[in-house]
Scaffold this motif. Sequence first.
Motif, PDB file in Angstrom:
ATOM      1  N   SER A 197      25.895  22.621  -2.581  1.00 20.22           N
ATOM      2  CA  SER A 197      25.784  23.248  -1.272  1.00 20.22           C
ATOM      3  C   SER A 197      25.677  24.774  -1.389  1.00 20.22           C
ATOM      4  N   PHE A 198      26.445  25.355  -2.314  1.00 20.40           N
ATOM      5  CA  PHE A 198      26.409  26.809  -2.469  1.00 20.40           C
ATOM      6  C   PHE A 198      25.189  27.286  -3.239  1.00 20.40           C
ATOM      7  N   LEU A 199      24.564  26.408  -4.037  1.00 18.38           N
ATOM      8  CA  LEU A 199      23.383  26.822  -4.780  1.00 18.38           C
ATOM      9  C   LEU A 199      22.134  26.820  -3.901  1.00 18.38           C
ATOM     10  N   LYS A 200      22.178  26.063  -2.798  1.00 18.04           N
ATOM     11  CA  LYS A 200      20.990  25.919  -1.937  1.00 18.04           C
ATOM     12  C   LYS A 200      20.330  27.248  -1.537  1.00 18.04           C
ATOM     13  N   PRO A 201      21.105  28.205  -0.986  1.00 17.25           N
ATOM     14  CA  PRO A 201      20.446  29.462  -0.586  1.00 17.25           C
ATOM     15  C   PRO A 201      19.762  30.161  -1.753  1.00 17.25           C
ATOM     16  N   LEU A 202      20.355  30.009  -2.947  1.00 18.08           N
ATOM     17  CA  LEU A 202      19.801  30.670  -4.125  1.00 18.08           C
ATOM     18  C   LEU A 202      18.474  30.028  -4.538  1.00 18.08           C
ATOM     19  N   PHE A 203      18.362  28.720  -4.354  1.00 20.80           N
ATOM     20  CA  PHE A 203      17.107  28.029  -4.673  1.00 20.80           C
ATOM     21  C   PHE A 203      16.016  28.413  -3.682  1.00 20.80           C
ATOM     22  N   LYS A 204      16.434  28.604  -2.441  1.00 13.14           N
ATOM     23  CA  LYS A 204      15.462  28.996  -1.410  1.00 13.14           C
ATOM     24  C   LYS A 204      14.917  30.384  -1.691  1.00 13.14           C
ATOM     25  N   GLU A 205      15.825  31.281  -2.056  1.00 17.34           N
ATOM     26  CA  GLU A 205      15.403  32.658  -2.244  1.00 17.34           C
ATOM     27  C   GLU A 205      16.180  33.231  -3.431  1.00 17.34           C
ATOM     28  N   PHE A 206      15.545  33.233  -4.606  1.00 16.36           N
ATOM     29  CA  PHE A 206      16.260  33.660  -5.808  1.00 16.36           C
ATOM     30  C   PHE A 206      16.550  35.150  -5.761  1.00 16.36           C
ATOM     31  N   ASP A 207      17.760  35.514  -6.144  1.00 16.72           N
ATOM     32  CA  ASP A 207      18.135  36.924  -6.148  1.00 16.72           C
ATOM     33  C   ASP A 207      19.007  37.181  -7.388  1.00 16.72           C
ATOM     34  N   TYR A 208      18.478  38.008  -8.315  1.00 17.74           N
ATOM     35  CA  TYR A 208      19.229  38.204  -9.564  1.00 17.74           C
ATOM     36  C   TYR A 208      20.569  38.898  -9.326  1.00 17.74           C
ATOM     37  N   ARG A 209      20.653  39.657  -8.196  1.00 17.86           N
ATOM     38  CA  ARG A 209      21.914  40.365  -7.924  1.00 17.86           C
ATOM     39  C   ARG A 209      23.026  39.380  -7.578  1.00 17.86           C
ATOM     40  N   VAL A 210      22.632  38.307  -6.874  1.00 19.92           N
ATOM     41  CA  VAL A 210      23.603  37.255  -6.574  1.00 19.92           C
ATOM     42  C   VAL A 210      24.093  36.612  -7.873  1.00 19.92           C
ATOM     43  N   VAL A 211      23.142  36.320  -8.780  1.00 17.42           N
ATOM     44  CA  VAL A 211      23.496  35.704 -10.065  1.00 17.42           C
ATOM     45  C   VAL A 211      24.450  36.604 -10.850  1.00 17.42           C
ATOM     46  N   LEU A 212      24.145  37.906 -10.810  1.00 15.30           N
ATOM     47  CA  LEU A 212      24.971  38.875 -11.533  1.00 15.30           C
ATOM     48  C   LEU A 212      26.424  38.855 -11.033  1.00 15.30           C
ATOM     49  N   ILE A 213      26.590  38.928  -9.736  1.00 17.14           N
ATOM     50  CA  ILE A 213      27.942  38.911  -9.157  1.00 17.14           C
ATOM     51  C   ILE A 213      28.622  37.568  -9.445  1.00 17.14           C
ATOM     52  N   ALA A 214      27.857  36.465  -9.303  1.00 10.34           N
ATOM     53  CA  ALA A 214      28.431  35.129  -9.525  1.00 10.34           C
ATOM     54  C   ALA A 214      28.935  34.995 -10.965  1.00 10.34           C
ATOM     55  N   LEU A 215      28.138  35.460 -11.940  1.00  7.71           N
ATOM     56  CA  LEU A 215      28.555  35.347 -13.345  1.00  7.71           C
ATOM     57  C   LEU A 215      29.816  36.170 -13.610  1.00  7.71           C
ATOM     58  N   THR A 216      29.858  37.382 -13.033  1.00  9.76           N
ATOM     59  CA  THR A 216      31.047  38.221 -13.216  1.00  9.76           C
ATOM     60  C   THR A 216      32.282  37.528 -12.632  1.00  9.76           C
ATOM     61  N   SER A 217      32.127  36.977 -11.445  1.00  5.94           N
ATOM     62  CA  SER A 217      33.301  36.357 -10.822  1.00  5.94           C
ATOM     63  C   SER A 217      33.713  35.095 -11.579  1.00  5.94           C
ATOM     64  N   TYR A 218      32.725  34.356 -12.108  1.00  2.48           N
ATOM     65  CA  TYR A 218      33.032  33.191 -12.943  1.00  2.48           C
ATOM     66  C   TYR A 218      33.859  33.615 -14.153  1.00  2.48           C
ATOM     67  N   PHE A 219      33.410  34.703 -14.810  1.00  4.81           N
ATOM     68  CA  PHE A 219      34.103  35.197 -15.996  1.00  4.81           C
ATOM     69  C   PHE A 219      35.544  35.597 -15.647  1.00  4.81           C
ATOM     70  N   LEU A 220      35.697  36.350 -14.554  1.00  9.56           N
ATOM     71  CA  LEU A 220      37.035  36.807 -14.154  1.00  9.56           C
ATOM     72  C   LEU A 220      37.937  35.622 -13.819  1.00  9.56           C
ATOM     73  N   PHE A 221      37.358  34.587 -13.239  1.00 11.14           N
ATOM     74  CA  PHE A 221      38.143  33.419 -12.845  1.00 11.14           C
ATOM     75  C   PHE A 221      38.584  32.601 -14.051  1.00 11.14           C
ATOM     76  N   ASN A 222      37.668  32.388 -14.980  1.00  9.15           N
ATOM     77  CA  ASN A 222      37.992  31.502 -16.098  1.00  9.15           C
ATOM     78  C   ASN A 222      38.666  32.187 -17.279  1.00  9.15           C
TER      79      ASN A 222
END
Lengths: 173, 176
Positions: free
Chosen positions: A124-149
Amino acid sequence: MIKMLLIFFKIGFLSFGGGWTTVGLIREDLISNGYMTLDIFSNAISISQMTPGPIAINLATYVGYINFGFWGALLNTIFFLIPPILILYFFRLLQNNILKMNRNILMNSLKLGTAILISMTLISFLKPLFKEFDYRVVLIALTSYFLFNKTKINPAYTILLSGFVGIILFNFL
Amino acid sequence: MFELFFSFFKISAMTLGGGYAMVPVMIKFLEKKGWMSEKEFMEILTIAQSLPGPIAFNTSRLVGEKLKGTKGAIVCSVAVIIPPFFVIIFASYLFNKFSQNIYVKYYLKGIYAAALGLIFGIVIKIFKNQKWNFLKIILLIIGVLSILFNNNFVLPVFVLMVVLNYIYENGRVKND
């Protein structure tokens, strides 16, 4: 309003394994029933994270409030909490029978259910990204993933700070 | 009883991020007050986690019950719900006023991205935290696909997959 209450009642039964597992379900159900647009859903997530309280309850309160005011908020919160209250009650009544079931296998099977739900949330959360790819979203998502794990930082702070990173990235890049 | 109410009210109002943020605060608090040992609390936490419902809500309810019976359960769970409820209503009122502002929109997009990363992290934790076998993977795929096909299937699919997996694993244990 009854339809909205029933959505949260249903999700109340499924809220195993921490709030985030059901967020995707809430999102799909609300958007397909017209209780919410995509933008407002992001509002809801950020408000839920900026304030105290479990995310799923916060979402119930918020959605109830924007659609039907104070009473919508109150009823939605109550309807969402009825299933967990009932299930604990039945769990007590049936405790002897449940003990006959194999606890480990039951837990392992419930974890499968949780895995299905959290996969739905991710999709469900990946849907908007598939519709309209944005590398800035990916960048923030990866950082938050790293901080979380990899760190013990409270995810609520990661999410709040990411908003400010968002202002900088989306404004200047 | 009053003290119990205010304690849970305060814990709830001061912890951002729901259950997992609240749990460590609660342990320290209950120990300091001499109301409960860490071991007793951990037993409650295990039950709270295996039942549906927000962890913070379930935990408070069970702690209240253990300390003061049914009345305690009601007092603690209501105390935990009140602060987020009113804060949310206040915040949504404020937020809706500014939601057209472009910086607010960027802020929200940043939050969406962070939530995506967080959910990815939770997916990995939940997948790692269980034993997988061939049937379980198949059930997972069928479950996800049928919910994608129709959102209304979610409750029956959830129950069906859990039951099928239970029957299969239970049968295997008995055969050994």
